[in-house]
Design a protein around this motif. Structure first.
Motif, short mmCIF file in Angstrom:
data_model
loop_
_atom_site.label_atom_id
_atom_site.label_comp_id
_atom_site.label_asym_id
_atom_site.label_seq_id
_atom_site.Cartn_x
_atom_site.Cartn_y
_atom_site.Cartn_z
N MET A 1 0.82 -1.19 0.00
CA MET A 1 0.00 0.00 0.00
C MET A 1 0.86 1.25 0.00
O MET A 1 0.49 2.24 -0.62
N LEU A 2 2.00 1.21 0.67
CA LEU A 2 2.87 2.38 0.70
C LEU A 2 3.30 2.79 -0.69
O LEU A 2 3.44 3.98 -0.98
N ALA A 3 3.51 1.83 -1.58
CA ALA A 3 3.89 2.15 -2.95
C ALA A 3 2.78 2.94 -3.64
O ALA A 3 3.06 3.89 -4.39
N GLN A 4 1.53 2.56 -3.40
CA GLN A 4 0.40 3.28 -3.99
C GLN A 4 0.33 4.71 -3.45
O GLN A 4 0.10 5.66 -4.21
N ILE A 5 0.52 4.85 -2.16
CA ILE A 5 0.45 6.18 -1.54
C ILE A 5 1.62 7.04 -2.01
O ILE A 5 1.46 8.22 -2.32
N THR A 6 2.81 6.44 -2.11
CA THR A 6 3.98 7.16 -2.61
C THR A 6 3.75 7.62 -4.05
O THR A 6 4.23 8.68 -4.44
N ALA A 7 2.97 6.83 -4.80
CA ALA A 7 2.67 7.18 -6.19
C ALA A 7 1.59 8.26 -6.28
O ALA A 7 1.21 8.67 -7.37
N GLY A 8 1.09 8.72 -5.12
CA GLY A 8 0.12 9.80 -5.12
C GLY A 8 -1.33 9.37 -4.99
O GLY A 8 -2.22 10.21 -5.04
N LYS A 9 -1.56 8.08 -4.80
CA LYS A 9 -2.94 7.62 -4.63
C LYS A 9 -3.36 7.76 -3.17
O LYS A 9 -2.53 7.71 -2.27
N ARG A 10 -4.63 7.95 -2.98
CA ARG A 10 -5.20 8.08 -1.64
C ARG A 10 -5.91 6.78 -1.31
O ARG A 10 -6.69 6.27 -2.12
N VAL A 11 -5.63 6.25 -0.14
CA VAL A 11 -6.28 5.02 0.31
C VAL A 11 -6.91 5.32 1.67
O VAL A 11 -6.23 5.79 2.59
N GLY A 12 -8.18 5.07 1.78
CA GLY A 12 -8.84 5.35 3.05
C GLY A 12 -10.23 4.78 3.10
O GLY A 12 -10.75 4.28 2.10
N ARG A 13 -10.81 4.85 4.27
CA ARG A 13 -12.18 4.37 4.45
C ARG A 13 -12.82 5.08 5.63
O ARG A 13 -12.13 5.60 6.50
N VAL A 14 -14.13 5.09 5.61
CA VAL A 14 -14.92 5.58 6.74
C VAL A 14 -15.79 4.42 7.19
O VAL A 14 -16.54 3.85 6.39
N ARG A 15 -15.66 4.07 8.44
CA ARG A 15 -16.49 3.00 9.01
C ARG A 15 -17.62 3.63 9.81
O ARG A 15 -17.42 4.60 10.54
N ILE A 16 -18.80 3.05 9.67
CA ILE A 16 -19.97 3.49 10.43
C ILE A 16 -20.03 2.64 11.70
O ILE A 16 -19.90 1.41 11.64
N VAL A 17 -20.23 3.31 12.85
CA VAL A 17 -20.16 2.63 14.14
C VAL A 17 -21.44 2.86 14.93
O VAL A 17 -21.94 3.99 15.00
N ASP A 18 -21.96 1.78 15.51
CA ASP A 18 -23.17 1.85 16.34
C ASP A 18 -22.85 2.44 17.71
O ASP A 18 -21.70 2.48 18.13
N THR A 19 -23.91 2.84 18.42
CA THR A 19 -23.80 3.31 19.79
C THR A 19 -24.61 2.37 20.67
O THR A 19 -25.83 2.34 20.53
N PRO A 20 -23.99 1.59 21.53
CA PRO A 20 -22.55 1.43 21.69
C PRO A 20 -21.98 0.58 20.56
O PRO A 20 -22.72 -0.16 19.90
N PRO A 21 -20.68 0.65 20.36
CA PRO A 21 -20.06 -0.16 19.29
C PRO A 21 -20.23 -1.65 19.57
O PRO A 21 -20.17 -2.08 20.72
N THR A 22 -20.42 -2.41 18.51
CA THR A 22 -20.48 -3.87 18.65
C THR A 22 -19.07 -4.39 18.92
O THR A 22 -18.07 -3.68 18.73
N THR A 23 -19.00 -5.63 19.34
CA THR A 23 -17.69 -6.26 19.57
C THR A 23 -16.86 -6.23 18.29
O THR A 23 -15.67 -5.94 18.31
N GLY A 24 -17.50 -6.54 17.17
CA GLY A 24 -16.79 -6.51 15.89
C GLY A 24 -16.30 -5.13 15.54
O GLY A 24 -15.19 -4.96 15.01
N GLN A 25 -17.11 -4.10 15.81
CA GLN A 25 -16.69 -2.73 15.52
C GLN A 25 -15.53 -2.30 16.41
O GLN A 25 -14.62 -1.60 15.96
N LEU A 26 -15.54 -2.75 17.67
CA LEU A 26 -14.41 -2.45 18.55
C LEU A 26 -13.13 -3.13 18.05
O LEU A 26 -12.05 -2.54 18.08
N TYR A 27 -13.27 -4.35 17.56
CA TYR A 27 -12.12 -5.05 16.98
C TYR A 27 -11.57 -4.28 15.78
O TYR A 27 -10.36 -4.07 15.67
N LEU A 28 -12.46 -3.85 14.89
CA LEU A 28 -12.02 -3.11 13.71
C LEU A 28 -11.40 -1.77 14.08
O LEU A 28 -10.44 -1.33 13.44
N LEU A 29 -11.92 -1.13 15.12
CA LEU A 29 -11.34 0.14 15.57
C LEU A 29 -9.92 -0.09 16.08
O LEU A 29 -9.01 0.68 15.76
N ASP A 30 -9.72 -1.16 16.83
CA ASP A 30 -8.38 -1.47 17.31
C ASP A 30 -7.46 -1.85 16.15
O ASP A 30 -6.29 -1.46 16.11
#
Length: 120
Positions: A1-30
């Motif tokens: 991925m660093l090669a892609q970012i070095t080449a000027g590409k943007r890599v990212g994501r937005v995760r939607i999280v419940d209130t309270p976060p689920t166990t799976g969402q807490l795992y993904l956050l960590d």
């Protein structure tokens, strides 16, 4: 991925999280620490905020502003298929959704601190 970012590409994501976060969402956050260390921009948005902003509930990826990979899941959250969208108006619509989600979301470090504070 660093090669892609070095080449000027943007890599990212937005995760939607419940209130309270689920166990799976807490795992993904960590787990976001690892992704962020590779250069991926990891962000989070509370589900209530996404709904208030009327962001669609679809899960999608945008590749090089050329096509959308729209993920389809069943009720058990099992990936059923990935639909490739290439029609320019659809790609533009998803880019607008992405931009709104990024604008209203928080970097994972800040979001993780909010979640940790709520569990104290």
């Amino acid at each position: 991925m660093l090669a892609q970012i070095t080449a000027g590409k943007r890599v990212g994501r937005v995760r939607i999280v419940d209130t309270p976060p689920t166990t799976g969402q807490l795992y993904l956050l960590d787990n976001a620490k690892r992704n962020s260390a590779t250069g991926e921009e990891m962000r989070n948005l509370w589900r209530a905020d996404a709904e208030r902003l009327q962001l669609p509930a679809e899960d999608f990826w945008i590749f090089d502003s050329q096509f959308i990979a729209l993920l389809h899941f069943d009720e058990a959250d099992t990936l059923l298929r990935v639909e490739r969208l290439t029609e320019p108006a659809e790609v533009t619509r998803y880019a607008q959704v992405r931009d709104a989600a990024i604008h209203h979301s928080s970097p994972f470090e800040h979001f993780a601190s909010l979640v940790a504070a709520a569990h104290e």
